[in-house]
Design a protein around this motif. Structure first.
Motif, mmCIF file in Angstrom:
data_model
loop_
_atom_site.group_PDB
_atom_site.id
_atom_site.type_symbol
_atom_site.label_atom_id
_atom_site.label_comp_id
_atom_site.label_asym_id
_atom_site.label_seq_id
_atom_site.Cartn_x
_atom_site.Cartn_y
_atom_site.Cartn_z
ATOM 1 N N ASP A 134 0.909 -1.231 0.107
ATOM 2 C CA ASP A 134 0.098 -0.141 -0.019
ATOM 3 C C ASP A 134 1.012 1.154 -0.171
ATOM 4 O OD1 ASP A 134 -2.457 -1.441 -0.082
ATOM 5 O OD2 ASP A 134 -2.596 -1.431 2.264
ATOM 6 N N LEU A 135 0.810 2.126 -0.936
ATOM 7 C CA LEU A 135 1.452 3.244 -1.306
ATOM 8 C C LEU A 135 0.955 4.381 -0.490
ATOM 9 C CD1 LEU A 135 2.604 2.888 -4.993
ATOM 10 C CD2 LEU A 135 4.051 2.532 -2.760
ATOM 11 N N VAL A 136 -0.433 4.434 -0.733
ATOM 12 C CA VAL A 136 -1.314 5.300 0.100
ATOM 13 C C VAL A 136 -2.603 4.779 0.648
ATOM 14 C CG1 VAL A 136 -2.822 7.269 -0.317
ATOM 15 C CG2 VAL A 136 -0.552 7.318 -1.509
ATOM 16 N N ASP A 137 -3.004 5.059 1.705
ATOM 17 C CA ASP A 137 -4.163 4.586 2.406
ATOM 18 C C ASP A 137 -4.517 5.519 3.209
ATOM 19 O OD1 ASP A 137 -6.208 2.855 2.978
ATOM 20 O OD2 ASP A 137 -5.197 1.546 4.506
ATOM 21 N N LEU A 138 -5.749 6.293 2.633
ATOM 22 C CA LEU A 138 -5.875 7.695 3.146
ATOM 23 C C LEU A 138 -7.556 7.916 3.229
ATOM 24 C CD1 LEU A 138 -5.010 10.597 4.013
ATOM 25 C CD2 LEU A 138 -5.124 11.089 1.544
ATOM 26 N N ARG A 141 -10.356 14.081 4.077
ATOM 27 C CA ARG A 141 -11.293 15.205 4.330
ATOM 28 C C ARG A 141 -11.839 15.938 3.052
ATOM 29 N NH1 ARG A 141 -10.642 20.444 7.884
ATOM 30 N NH2 ARG A 141 -9.357 20.697 6.200
ATOM 31 N N CYS A 142 -13.171 15.878 2.715
ATOM 32 C CA CYS A 142 -13.107 16.491 1.384
ATOM 33 C C CYS A 142 -13.143 18.281 1.504
ATOM 34 C CB CYS A 142 -14.666 16.332 1.049
ATOM 35 S SG CYS A 142 -14.927 14.419 0.428
ATOM 36 N N GLY A 143 -12.873 18.802 0.369
ATOM 37 C CA GLY A 143 -12.642 20.187 0.522
ATOM 38 C C GLY A 143 -11.193 20.580 0.634
ATOM 39 N N THR A 144 -10.147 19.392 0.661
ATOM 40 C CA THR A 144 -8.916 19.572 0.512
ATOM 41 C C THR A 144 -8.249 18.735 -0.395
ATOM 42 O OG1 THR A 144 -8.577 17.694 2.376
ATOM 43 C CG2 THR A 144 -8.782 19.956 3.146
ATOM 44 N N SER A 145 -7.026 18.731 -0.956
ATOM 45 C CA SER A 145 -6.331 17.777 -1.805
ATOM 46 C C SER A 145 -5.028 17.649 -0.906
ATOM 47 C CB SER A 145 -6.124 18.365 -3.151
ATOM 48 O OG SER A 145 -5.258 19.559 -2.823
ATOM 49 N N ARG A 146 -4.488 16.532 -1.454
ATOM 50 C CA ARG A 146 -3.427 15.719 -0.986
ATOM 51 C C ARG A 146 -2.441 15.489 -2.064
ATOM 52 N NH1 ARG A 146 -2.534 12.735 4.182
ATOM 53 N NH2 ARG A 146 -0.204 11.992 3.804
ATOM 54 N N VAL A 147 -1.076 15.603 -1.944
ATOM 55 C CA VAL A 147 -0.029 15.102 -2.755
ATOM 56 C C VAL A 147 0.772 14.234 -2.288
ATOM 57 C CG1 VAL A 147 1.771 15.825 -4.377
ATOM 58 C CG2 VAL A 147 -0.297 17.399 -4.268
ATOM 59 N N ASN A 148 0.850 13.014 -2.537
ATOM 60 C CA ASN A 148 2.047 12.104 -1.971
ATOM 61 C C ASN A 148 3.110 11.865 -3.005
ATOM 62 O OD1 ASN A 148 -0.035 11.923 -0.097
ATOM 63 N ND2 ASN A 148 -0.192 9.843 -0.092
ATOM 64 N N VAL A 149 4.131 11.937 -2.483
ATOM 65 C CA VAL A 149 5.264 11.556 -3.568
ATOM 66 C C VAL A 149 6.149 10.040 -3.340
ATOM 67 C CG1 VAL A 149 7.755 12.357 -4.246
ATOM 68 C CG2 VAL A 149 6.024 14.014 -3.683
ATOM 69 N N VAL A 150 5.908 9.267 -4.400
ATOM 70 C CA VAL A 150 6.392 7.957 -4.265
ATOM 71 C C VAL A 150 7.388 7.419 -5.377
ATOM 72 C CG1 VAL A 150 4.253 7.033 -3.224
ATOM 73 C CG2 VAL A 150 4.627 6.955 -5.623
ATOM 74 N N LEU A 152 8.731 4.574 -7.922
ATOM 75 C CA LEU A 152 8.114 3.418 -8.486
ATOM 76 C C LEU A 152 9.481 2.761 -9.229
ATOM 77 C CD1 LEU A 152 4.652 4.429 -9.644
ATOM 78 C CD2 LEU A 152 5.343 3.358 -7.531
ATOM 79 N N PRO A 153 9.525 1.464 -9.072
ATOM 80 C CA PRO A 153 10.355 0.614 -10.085
ATOM 81 C C PRO A 153 9.767 0.542 -11.469
ATOM 82 C CG PRO A 153 9.112 -0.983 -8.636
ATOM 83 C CD PRO A 153 8.897 0.369 -8.246
ATOM 84 N N ALA A 154 10.800 0.232 -12.433
ATOM 85 C CA ALA A 154 10.309 -0.066 -13.701
ATOM 86 C C ALA A 154 9.215 -0.798 -14.044
ATOM 87 C CB ALA A 154 11.574 -0.369 -14.766
ATOM 88 N N ASP A 155 8.160 -0.456 -15.080
ATOM 89 C CA ASP A 155 7.054 -1.473 -15.202
ATOM 90 C C ASP A 155 6.228 -1.533 -13.927
ATOM 91 O OD1 ASP A 155 8.042 -1.790 -17.478
ATOM 92 O OD2 ASP A 155 9.130 -3.563 -17.251
ATOM 93 N N ALA A 156 5.971 -0.680 -13.111
ATOM 94 C CA ALA A 156 5.022 -0.668 -11.896
ATOM 95 C C ALA A 156 3.788 -0.632 -12.488
ATOM 96 C CB ALA A 156 5.414 0.380 -10.906
ATOM 97 N N VAL A 157 2.875 -1.339 -11.876
ATOM 98 C CA VAL A 157 1.315 -1.019 -12.326
ATOM 99 C C VAL A 157 0.640 -0.728 -10.724
ATOM 100 C CG1 VAL A 157 -0.703 -2.143 -12.958
ATOM 101 C CG2 VAL A 157 1.266 -2.563 -14.053
ATOM 102 N N LEU A 158 -0.121 0.388 -10.977
ATOM 103 C CA LEU A 158 -0.827 1.135 -9.821
ATOM 104 C C LEU A 158 -2.302 0.500 -9.676
ATOM 105 C CD1 LEU A 158 0.657 4.575 -9.349
ATOM 106 C CD2 LEU A 158 1.360 2.420 -8.003
ATOM 107 N N HIS A 159 -2.659 0.118 -8.573
ATOM 108 C CA HIS A 159 -4.004 -0.345 -8.437
ATOM 109 C C HIS A 159 -4.727 0.826 -7.570
ATOM 110 C CE1 HIS A 159 -7.750 -2.609 -7.815
ATOM 111 N NE2 HIS A 159 -7.806 -2.496 -6.576
ATOM 112 N N ILE A 160 -5.765 1.428 -7.924
ATOM 113 C CA ILE A 160 -6.300 2.601 -7.167
ATOM 114 C C ILE A 160 -7.794 2.378 -7.045
ATOM 115 C CG2 ILE A 160 -6.792 5.120 -7.377
ATOM 116 C CD1 ILE A 160 -4.655 5.332 -9.784
ATOM 117 N N ALA A 161 -8.167 2.624 -5.803
ATOM 118 C CA ALA A 161 -9.568 2.297 -5.228
ATOM 119 C C ALA A 161 -10.071 3.597 -4.557
ATOM 120 C CB ALA A 161 -9.540 1.258 -4.194
ATOM 121 N N VAL A 162 -11.117 3.926 -4.754
ATOM 122 C CA VAL A 162 -11.828 5.067 -4.333
ATOM 123 C C VAL A 162 -13.078 4.782 -3.906
ATOM 124 C CG1 VAL A 162 -12.293 7.419 -4.591
ATOM 125 C CG2 VAL A 162 -10.498 6.453 -6.265
ATOM 126 N N GLU A 163 -13.481 5.006 -2.539
ATOM 127 C CA GLU A 163 -14.495 4.641 -1.976
ATOM 128 C C GLU A 163 -15.437 5.866 -1.152
ATOM 129 O OE1 GLU A 163 -16.615 1.104 1.047
ATOM 130 O OE2 GLU A 163 -14.448 1.283 0.780
#
Length: 177
Positions: A134-138, A141-150, A152-163
């Motif tokens: 898990d790179l980000v598990d957050l 709070r709505c009304g804000t934004s967040r920037v995370n810096v990570v 990644l190795p070559a050929d990385a595939v990210l799985h993004i879930a929003v709920e």
């Protein structure tokens, strides 16, 4: 029983110190600050600015999810142009209890900015993972934004879930820095 010698400060020094303290205390108690007559009576030609509360309540409409052109404008505002190359970006509307999942294409090795934002009455959960990590598990709070810096190795595939537990807008972007 023999008498013990008195220890401490001799009486002459103690009396002198007490005397000095009494003189200073009396002199200082007579000090007072006097106001200018014009200022205290309120007859000054310059009027004081009216008191305003710096912490104004937020507009409740800002918590309301939007759609159509308003959604496009909101997404452009919370995901401004990135300096680097954008590899994946999405935004939309989530109904109450809805979860969205996406997978990015293979990404080149490098340092990435993961920008996350939401608009709604509550929080929105974001989970960004690479494989079992898990790179980000957050809960954002709505009304804000967040920037995370990570990194990644070559050929990385990210799985993004929003709920969201309640209706909300979401936006995210994966960009190379």
């Amino acid at each position: 029983m023999p008498a013990l010698p008195a220890q401490g400060v001799p009486r002459t020094r103690t009396a002198s110190a007490v005397g000095i303290l009494l003189v200073l205390g009396t002199a200082l108690s007579g000090c007072a600050y006097e106001y200018d007559e014009d200022f205290s009576s309120g007859s000054s030609s310059a009027s004081a600015p009216a008191f305003t509360d710096a912490a104004l309540p937020r507009d409740p409409a800002l918590n309301r999810p939007v759609s159509g052109a308003e959604l496009d404008e909101w997404a452009a505002e919370v995901l401004p142009d990135a300096d680097g190359e954008v590899f994946h970006s999405n935004y939309g509307v989530l109904e109450a209890g809805e979860e969205r999942e996406e997978t990015t294409a293979k990404l080149p090795e490098g340092t990435y900015a993961l920008t996350l934002a939401c608009r709604g009455p509550r929080r929105v959960s974001f989970n960004v993972s690479h494989g079992d990590l898990d790179l980000v598990d957050l809960n954002l709070r709505c009304g804000t934004s967040r920037v995370n810096v990570v990194y990644l190795p070559a050929d990385a595939v990210l799985h993004i879930a929003v709920e969201a537990r309640r209706g909300a807008n979401f936006a995210y972007r994966v960009s190379l820095i």
